[in-house]
Design an enzyme around this catalytic site. Structure first.
Site, PDB file in Angstrom:
ATOM      1  N   GLY A 156     -11.217  10.118  31.689  1.00 50.40           N
ATOM      2  CA  GLY A 156     -10.394   8.981  31.205  1.00 50.40           C
ATOM      3  C   GLY A 156     -10.861   7.804  31.211  1.00 50.40           C
ATOM      4  O   GLY A 156     -11.603   7.326  32.458  1.00 50.40           O
ATOM      5  N   ASP A 199      -3.287   0.731  43.266  1.00 55.92           N
ATOM      6  CA  ASP A 199      -3.714   2.063  42.895  1.00 55.92           C
ATOM      7  C   ASP A 199      -4.844   2.655  43.420  1.00 55.92           C
ATOM      8  O   ASP A 199      -4.954   3.886  43.847  1.00 55.92           O
ATOM      9  CB  ASP A 199      -3.652   2.201  41.239  1.00 55.92           C
ATOM     10  CG  ASP A 199      -2.328   2.002  40.744  1.00 55.92           C
ATOM     11  OD1 ASP A 199      -1.330   2.606  41.373  1.00 55.92           O
ATOM     12  OD2 ASP A 199      -2.105   1.620  39.557  1.00 55.92           O
ATOM     13  N   GLY A 223      -8.608   4.678  30.618  1.00 59.37           N
ATOM     14  CA  GLY A 223      -7.474   4.113  30.448  1.00 59.37           C
ATOM     15  C   GLY A 223      -7.065   3.165  31.638  1.00 59.37           C
ATOM     16  O   GLY A 223      -7.950   2.935  32.637  1.00 59.37           O
ATOM     17  N   ALA A 235      -5.547   3.540  34.307  1.00 56.18           N
ATOM     18  CA  ALA A 235      -5.319   4.157  35.614  1.00 56.18           C
ATOM     19  C   ALA A 235      -6.934   4.457  36.073  1.00 56.18           C
ATOM     20  O   ALA A 235      -7.276   3.771  37.131  1.00 56.18           O
ATOM     21  CB  ALA A 235      -4.931   5.575  35.681  1.00 56.18           C
ATOM     22  N   LYS A 251       2.084  -3.556  33.607  1.00 60.56           N
ATOM     23  CA  LYS A 251       0.976  -3.746  34.507  1.00 60.56           C
ATOM     24  C   LYS A 251       0.242  -4.825  33.951  1.00 60.56           C
ATOM     25  O   LYS A 251      -0.468  -5.850  34.560  1.00 60.56           O
ATOM     26  CB  LYS A 251       0.240  -2.453  34.953  1.00 60.56           C
ATOM     27  CG  LYS A 251       0.899  -1.708  35.769  1.00 60.56           C
ATOM     28  CD  LYS A 251      -0.013  -0.568  36.532  1.00 60.56           C
ATOM     29  CE  LYS A 251       0.605   0.597  36.915  1.00 60.56           C
ATOM     30  NZ  LYS A 251      -0.121   1.427  37.499  1.00 60.56           N
TER      31      LYS A 251
HETATM   32  N1  LIG Z   1      -0.683   9.259  41.148  1.00 58.56           N
HETATM   33  C1  LIG Z   1      -0.703   7.961  41.072  1.00 58.56           C
HETATM   34  O1  LIG Z   1      -0.104   7.211  41.812  1.00 58.56           O
HETATM   35  C2  LIG Z   1      -1.003   7.554  39.577  1.00 58.56           C
HETATM   36  C3  LIG Z   1      -1.135   6.185  39.514  1.00 58.56           C
HETATM   37  C4  LIG Z   1      -1.425   5.670  38.140  1.00 58.56           C
HETATM   38  C5  LIG Z   1      -1.696   6.726  36.847  1.00 58.56           C
HETATM   39  N2  LIG Z   1      -1.530   7.978  37.156  1.00 58.56           N
HETATM   40  C6  LIG Z   1      -1.434   9.123  36.284  1.00 58.56           C
HETATM   41  O2  LIG Z   1      -2.796   8.703  35.733  1.00 58.56           O
HETATM   42  C7  LIG Z   1      -2.819   9.258  34.178  1.00 58.56           C
HETATM   43  C8  LIG Z   1      -3.409   8.153  33.127  1.00 58.56           C
HETATM   44  O3  LIG Z   1      -2.574   7.331  33.333  1.00 58.56           O
HETATM   45  P1  LIG Z   1      -3.127   5.620  32.427  1.00 58.56           P
HETATM   46  O4  LIG Z   1      -2.149   4.747  32.628  1.00 58.56           O
HETATM   47  O5  LIG Z   1      -4.468   5.613  32.434  1.00 58.56           O
HETATM   48  O6  LIG Z   1      -2.942   6.329  30.680  1.00 58.56           O
HETATM   49  P2  LIG Z   1      -3.513   5.618  29.583  1.00 58.56           P
HETATM   50  O7  LIG Z   1      -4.165   4.141  29.813  1.00 58.56           O
HETATM   51  O8  LIG Z   1      -2.631   5.807  28.300  1.00 58.56           O
HETATM   52  O9  LIG Z   1      -4.840   6.289  29.337  1.00 58.56           O
HETATM   53  C9  LIG Z   1      -4.881   7.633  28.898  1.00 58.56           C
HETATM   54  C10 LIG Z   1      -6.207   8.400  29.029  1.00 58.56           C
HETATM   55  O10 LIG Z   1      -6.187   9.771  28.792  1.00 58.56           O
HETATM   56  C11 LIG Z   1      -6.943  10.193  27.796  1.00 58.56           C
HETATM   57  N3  LIG Z   1      -6.308  11.343  27.270  1.00 58.56           N
HETATM   58  C12 LIG Z   1      -4.988  11.119  26.760  1.00 58.56           C
HETATM   59  N4  LIG Z   1      -4.681  12.453  26.468  1.00 58.56           N
HETATM   60  C13 LIG Z   1      -5.777  13.135  26.484  1.00 58.56           C
HETATM   61  C14 LIG Z   1      -6.227  14.777  26.117  1.00 58.56           C
HETATM   62  N5  LIG Z   1      -5.368  15.448  25.488  1.00 58.56           N
HETATM   63  N6  LIG Z   1      -7.423  15.225  26.521  1.00 58.56           N
HETATM   64  C15 LIG Z   1      -8.408  14.308  27.083  1.00 58.56           C
HETATM   65  N7  LIG Z   1      -8.279  13.147  27.291  1.00 58.56           N
HETATM   66  C16 LIG Z   1      -6.860  12.511  27.212  1.00 58.56           C
HETATM   67  C17 LIG Z   1      -7.014   9.016  26.789  1.00 58.56           C
HETATM   68  O11 LIG Z   1      -8.177   8.997  26.150  1.00 58.56           O
HETATM   69  P3  LIG Z   1      -8.621   8.100  24.781  1.00 58.56           P
HETATM   70  O12 LIG Z   1      -9.084   6.790  25.288  1.00 58.56           O
HETATM   71  O13 LIG Z   1      -9.744   8.984  24.077  1.00 58.56           O
HETATM   72  O14 LIG Z   1      -7.087   8.047  24.292  1.00 58.56           O
HETATM   73  C18 LIG Z   1      -7.324   7.713  28.126  1.00 58.56           C
HETATM   74  O15 LIG Z   1      -8.701   7.893  28.649  1.00 58.56           O
HETATM   75  C19 LIG Z   1      -1.314   9.610  33.994  1.00 58.56           C
HETATM   76  O16 LIG Z   1      -1.155  11.047  33.961  1.00 58.56           O
HETATM   77  C20 LIG Z   1      -0.618   8.876  35.079  1.00 58.56           C
HETATM   78  O17 LIG Z   1       0.668   9.661  35.408  1.00 58.56           O
HETATM   79  C21 LIG Z   1      -1.172   8.284  38.582  1.00 58.56           C
END
Ligand SMILES: NC(=O)c1ccc[n+]([C@@H]2O[C@H](COP(=O)([O-])OP(=O)(O)OC[C@H]3O[C@@H](n4cnc5c(N)ncnc54)[C@H](OP(=O)(O)O)[C@@H]3O)[C@@H](O)[C@H]2O)c1
Length: 283
Positions: A136, A111, A138, A140, A75
């Site tokens: 979070g 999104d 990240g 998303a 992305k």
């Molecule tokens: N439904 C939909 O259409 C949709 C669309 C987009 C994303 N999503 C979902 O959104 C979620 C996040 O995606 P992303 O792309 O943002 O991932 P990402 O960029 O890798 O970010 C992950 C985030 O989760 C935190 N994290 C990871 N493990 C954790 C834990 N065990 N306890 C607490 N915080 C934790 C990280 O914290 P740190 O910064 O401290 O590492 C970071 O803030 C995923 O589950 C994805 O499937 C869904």
């Protein structure tokens, strides 16, 4: 996915690019949209090696492709590649939808509007004047901030395991609303009307550390992840008397509907598509 919808017109090519991609539900969702709206499209899933993204987009455009969805991990690369971006894509720092017009690539990010439409239109949750917690910091989380702030919440707090990332994100968006960030320990004296989980914790079967006092009466809880079973955060929300407990399947379908609209200028109906996907998930 090989369904071709040919309603007597030229069939236009679309695809989702990602790595991994075999799990993607986007081909099924767009096939349902195409059938419903009688649009002549072919939508496939493309696995692309890391390092091969811009070449793959170039080849797809050169072959006459009309649009792409982009998913993990491309992305940000898509954001850098396109010639023009929507405001929400610009601020998200990520592009999940490309509209191709010969060699002009227009990038958008659907999104956030997908999340907001699922919360407000599908589930009747009014965000204006509410105190929202976004967990979070990240990709998303960043991607949904502008559409969430456009709903005019009273406040938006970003909590993250790495607190500085939440603080930095809040600073980046401070011009767009009442937004702050910090670690989970800052939640001890705060209550929220809407709590959104944008962490990857659910994927690992984990739950961020949340105080028992977090939810106001009638609070709604939303996990961006979806699965056949309630996620750990959804289980926590139910046991803390949240009035609505939702997963991210509706967001997935709504972001796809917005992409479809950008490409085809036709808004598909989403409720029946969400229901069909839910049934498949439960099998
Ligand atoms: N439904 C939909 O259409 C949709 C669309 C987009 C994303 N999503 C979902 O959104 C979620 C996040 O995606 P992303 O792309 O943002 O991932 P990402 O960029 O890798 O970010 C992950 C985030 O989760 C935190 N994290 C990871 N493990 C954790 C834990 N065990 N306890 C607490 N915080 C934790 C990280 O914290 P740190 O910064 O401290 O590492 C970071 O803030 C995923 O589950 C994805 O499937 C869904």
């Amino acid at each position: 996915m090989t369904d071709i919808f040919d309603f007597g017109k030229k069939v236009d090519d679309y695809a989702v690019i990602g790595n991994p991609i075999s799990h993607s539900k986007s081909p099924s969702i767009h096939a349902l949209f195409a059938e419903q709206t009688q649009q002549s499209i072919l939508y496939t899933a493309m696995h692309v090696d890391v390092g091969g993204f811009s070449q793959a987009v170039g080849n797809f455009a050169a072959a006459g492709g009309k649009g792409l969805n982009i998913t993990v991990p491309f992305k940000q690369e898509a954001w850098a590649l396109v010639n023009e971006r929507s405001e929400r894509a610009e601020r998200a720092g990520a592009v999940n939808t490309i509209k191709i017009d010969n060699d002009h690539l227009y990038g958008d990010n659907t999104d956030g509007v997908g999340l907001v439409n699922d919360l407000t239109l599908n589930n009747g949750i009014d965000l204006s004047g509410k105190n929202i917690l976004l967990m979070g910091a990240g990709g998303a989380a960043r991607g949904v901030l502008i559409p969430l702030l456009k709903e005019k919440p009273a406040s938006l707090f970003i909590a993250n395991r790495t607190p500085d990332k939440a603080k930095d994100l809040a600073e980046d968006f401070a011009d767009s609303g009442n937004i702050q960030g910090g670690g989970y320990e800052s939640l001890a004296d705060k209550q929220f009307d809407v709590v959104i989980n944008a962490t990857a914790a659910s994927l690992q079967g984990e739950l961020p550390p949340l105080p028992d006092t977090l939810l106001n009466d009638n609070a709604s809880c939303y996990d961006m992840m979806y699965a056949a079973e309630p996620t750990p955060f959804m289980q926590w929300a139910s046991s803390h008397n949240a009035s609505k407990v939702l997963d991210g399947l509706g967001m997935l379908v709504e972001q796809a509907a917005e992409s479809f609209y950008i490409w085809r200028n036709v808004k598909p109906e989403t409720k029946s598509v969400i229901e069909k996907l839910r049934k498949k998930l439960d099998k």
